[in-house]
Design a protein around this motif. Structure first.
Motif, PDB file in Angstrom:
ATOM      1  N   VAL A 106      49.811  73.655   5.346  1.00  0.00           N
ATOM      2  CA  VAL A 106      49.836  72.611   4.322  1.00  0.00           C
ATOM      3  C   VAL A 106      51.096  71.751   4.467  1.00  0.00           C
ATOM      4  O   VAL A 106      51.065  70.540   4.248  1.00  0.00           O
ATOM      5  N   GLY A 107      52.195  72.369   4.871  1.00  0.00           N
ATOM      6  CA  GLY A 107      53.446  71.637   5.067  1.00  0.00           C
ATOM      7  C   GLY A 107      53.474  70.783   6.322  1.00  0.00           C
ATOM      8  O   GLY A 107      54.454  70.075   6.576  1.00  0.00           O
ATOM      9  N   GLY A 108      52.420  70.851   7.120  1.00  0.00           N
ATOM     10  CA  GLY A 108      52.344  70.022   8.320  1.00  0.00           C
ATOM     11  C   GLY A 108      53.124  70.542   9.507  1.00  0.00           C
ATOM     12  O   GLY A 108      53.450  69.790  10.424  1.00  0.00           O
ATOM     13  N   HIS A 109      53.410  71.852   9.541  1.00  0.00           N
ATOM     14  CA  HIS A 109      54.247  72.416  10.593  1.00  0.00           C
ATOM     15  C   HIS A 109      53.477  73.102  11.726  1.00  0.00           C
ATOM     16  O   HIS A 109      54.088  73.604  12.667  1.00  0.00           O
ATOM     17  N   LEU A 110      52.153  73.144  11.652  1.00  0.00           N
ATOM     18  CA  LEU A 110      51.387  73.847  12.673  1.00  0.00           C
ATOM     19  C   LEU A 110      51.637  73.277  14.062  1.00  0.00           C
ATOM     20  O   LEU A 110      51.855  74.025  15.012  1.00  0.00           O
ATOM     21  N   GLY A 111      51.637  71.967  14.185  1.00  0.00           N
ATOM     22  CA  GLY A 111      51.846  71.339  15.490  1.00  0.00           C
ATOM     23  C   GLY A 111      53.171  71.734  16.124  1.00  0.00           C
ATOM     24  O   GLY A 111      53.231  72.022  17.321  1.00  0.00           O
ATOM     25  N   GLU A 112      54.219  71.782  15.320  1.00  0.00           N
ATOM     26  CA  GLU A 112      55.541  72.170  15.822  1.00  0.00           C
ATOM     27  C   GLU A 112      55.517  73.597  16.377  1.00  0.00           C
ATOM     28  O   GLU A 112      56.057  73.866  17.454  1.00  0.00           O
ATOM     29  N   VAL A 113      54.909  74.495  15.616  1.00  0.00           N
ATOM     30  CA  VAL A 113      54.876  75.900  16.017  1.00  0.00           C
ATOM     31  C   VAL A 113      54.002  76.074  17.263  1.00  0.00           C
ATOM     32  O   VAL A 113      54.373  76.799  18.193  1.00  0.00           O
ATOM     33  N   LEU A 114      52.856  75.399  17.299  1.00  0.00           N
ATOM     34  CA  LEU A 114      51.983  75.486  18.478  1.00  0.00           C
ATOM     35  C   LEU A 114      52.689  74.955  19.715  1.00  0.00           C
ATOM     36  O   LEU A 114      52.584  75.538  20.802  1.00  0.00           O
ATOM     37  N   ASP A 115      53.404  73.843  19.568  1.00  0.00           N
ATOM     38  CA  ASP A 115      54.139  73.287  20.705  1.00  0.00           C
ATOM     39  C   ASP A 115      55.241  74.235  21.176  1.00  0.00           C
ATOM     40  O   ASP A 115      55.481  74.382  22.377  1.00  0.00           O
ATOM     41  N   ALA A 116      55.912  74.882  20.229  1.00  0.00           N
ATOM     42  CA  ALA A 116      57.015  75.777  20.576  1.00  0.00           C
ATOM     43  C   ALA A 116      56.531  77.043  21.287  1.00  0.00           C
ATOM     44  O   ALA A 116      57.173  77.516  22.227  1.00  0.00           O
ATOM     45  N   ILE A 117      55.413  77.585  20.850  1.00  0.00           N
ATOM     46  CA  ILE A 117      54.909  78.833  21.431  1.00  0.00           C
ATOM     47  C   ILE A 117      53.928  78.560  22.563  1.00  0.00           C
ATOM     48  O   ILE A 117      54.015  79.179  23.625  1.00  0.00           O
ATOM     49  N   GLY A 118      52.985  77.683  22.313  1.00  0.00           N
ATOM     50  CA  GLY A 118      51.921  77.402  23.275  1.00  0.00           C
ATOM     51  C   GLY A 118      50.653  78.164  22.924  1.00  0.00           C
ATOM     52  O   GLY A 118      50.703  79.381  22.717  1.00  0.00           O
ATOM     53  N   GLU A 119      49.548  77.440  22.828  1.00  0.00           N
ATOM     54  CA  GLU A 119      48.283  78.077  22.435  1.00  0.00           C
ATOM     55  C   GLU A 119      47.843  79.137  23.434  1.00  0.00           C
ATOM     56  O   GLU A 119      47.346  80.190  23.040  1.00  0.00           O
ATOM     57  N   ALA A 120      48.030  78.879  24.717  1.00  0.00           N
ATOM     58  CA  ALA A 120      47.614  79.857  25.732  1.00  0.00           C
ATOM     59  C   ALA A 120      48.398  81.158  25.583  1.00  0.00           C
ATOM     60  O   ALA A 120      47.840  82.250  25.745  1.00  0.00           O
ATOM     61  N   LYS A 121      49.672  81.057  25.251  1.00  0.00           N
ATOM     62  CA  LYS A 121      50.502  82.251  25.071  1.00  0.00           C
ATOM     63  C   LYS A 121      50.038  83.048  23.860  1.00  0.00           C
ATOM     64  O   LYS A 121      49.960  84.288  23.907  1.00  0.00           O
ATOM     65  N   ILE A 122      49.738  82.363  22.762  1.00  0.00           N
ATOM     66  CA  ILE A 122      49.251  83.034  21.560  1.00  0.00           C
ATOM     67  C   ILE A 122      47.973  83.799  21.878  1.00  0.00           C
ATOM     68  O   ILE A 122      47.835  84.979  21.539  1.00  0.00           O
ATOM     69  N   GLN A 123      47.046  83.130  22.536  1.00  0.00           N
ATOM     70  CA  GLN A 123      45.768  83.755  22.886  1.00  0.00           C
ATOM     71  C   GLN A 123      45.969  84.949  23.815  1.00  0.00           C
ATOM     72  O   GLN A 123      45.356  85.998  23.628  1.00  0.00           O
ATOM     73  N   ARG A 124      46.833  84.802  24.799  1.00  0.00           N
ATOM     74  CA  ARG A 124      47.074  85.892  25.747  1.00  0.00           C
ATOM     75  C   ARG A 124      47.671  87.106  25.053  1.00  0.00           C
ATOM     76  O   ARG A 124      47.243  88.241  25.276  1.00  0.00           O
ATOM     77  N   ILE A 125      48.654  86.884  24.186  1.00  0.00           N
ATOM     78  CA  ILE A 125      49.308  87.995  23.487  1.00  0.00           C
ATOM     79  C   ILE A 125      48.298  88.778  22.656  1.00  0.00           C
ATOM     80  O   ILE A 125      48.260  90.011  22.700  1.00  0.00           O
ATOM     81  N   ILE A 126      47.471  88.057  21.903  1.00  0.00           N
ATOM     82  CA  ILE A 126      46.489  88.746  21.059  1.00  0.00           C
ATOM     83  C   ILE A 126      45.411  89.401  21.910  1.00  0.00           C
ATOM     84  O   ILE A 126      45.112  90.584  21.745  1.00  0.00           O
ATOM     85  N   ASN A 127      44.833  88.659  22.819  1.00  0.00           N
ATOM     86  CA  ASN A 127      43.699  89.177  23.600  1.00  0.00           C
ATOM     87  C   ASN A 127      44.080  90.312  24.534  1.00  0.00           C
ATOM     88  O   ASN A 127      43.269  91.200  24.796  1.00  0.00           O
ATOM     89  N   LYS A 128      45.306  90.321  25.022  1.00  0.00           N
ATOM     90  CA  LYS A 128      45.764  91.374  25.933  1.00  0.00           C
ATOM     91  C   LYS A 128      46.558  92.461  25.219  1.00  0.00           C
ATOM     92  O   LYS A 128      47.077  93.370  25.857  1.00  0.00           O
ATOM     93  N   SER A 129      46.690  92.338  23.907  1.00  0.00           N
ATOM     94  CA  SER A 129      47.472  93.304  23.119  1.00  0.00           C
ATOM     95  C   SER A 129      48.870  93.482  23.701  1.00  0.00           C
ATOM     96  O   SER A 129      49.358  94.599  23.877  1.00  0.00           O
TER      97      SER A 129
END
Length: 173
Positions: A106-129
């Motif tokens: 709601v605060g409009g910060h999702l883009g900043e966090v996604l850019d900082a971490i990277g969507e592929a990294k988020i997916q890899r961490i969760i999917n690969k445990s």
């Protein structure tokens, strides 16, 4: 050779929060809700879920981005296992992490966090445990946005021996 269960998290509209309601009324808003939940609930779940079959479960069911849009109210986030239902403390932490996620959205910060971490990294961490990667992302990107009380609760729950279910919920044996 095993059974698993999901602990789905339902996120819905809130009276008096028109910004969130507008997000949850929009298809792209629902997708962004799932993305922020992957960060704030999915990433910590990788190291908080001590079930040795969690990685196998995620391969079959409950990977990053797993959700079901709910036309009536918002989204059903389906990436979590049922580990967080083992105690009121875990349930409270997931509730607070989801609230923190929605505040970021709601605060409009999702883009900043996604850019900082990277969507592929988020997916890899969760999917690969990837526990090590989850701890690193949590420490660097999630922890600084949390209240001290929530951070302390997460630290206290990050143990190898959680209380037995009946004891945690104060149920008779």
């Amino acid at each position: 050779p095993f059974r698993s269960a999901g602990g789905h998290l339902h996120v819905g509209k809130a009276e008096g929060n028109q910004a969130l309601n507008d997000i949850l009324d929009d298809d792209y808003g629902k997708i962004n809700t799932v993305k922020v939940l992957d960060i704030y609930a999915g990433i910590p779940s990788v190291f908080l879920d001590k079930d040795p079959t969690a990685a196998a479960r995620r391969k079959l069911y409950g990977g990053a981005g797993a959700h079901r849009p709910k036309v009536e109210y918002g989204v059903e986030y389906r990436a979590l296992g049922n580990w967080w239902l083992r105690s009121p403390d875990f349930t409270g932490v997931i509730y607070q992490l989801a609230s923190a996620a929605l505040d970021q959205l709601v605060g409009g910060h999702l883009g900043e966090v996604l850019d900082a971490i990277g969507e592929a990294k988020i997916q890899r961490i969760i999917n690969k445990s990837d526990v090590k990667g989850a701890r690193q992302v949590y420490a660097q990107h999630i922890l600084p946005t949390l209240s001290g009380g929530l951070a302390a609760k997460i630290a206290a729950l990050d143990t190898d021996k959680p209380a037995p279910f009946q004891q945690a919920w104060q149920l008779a044996a």
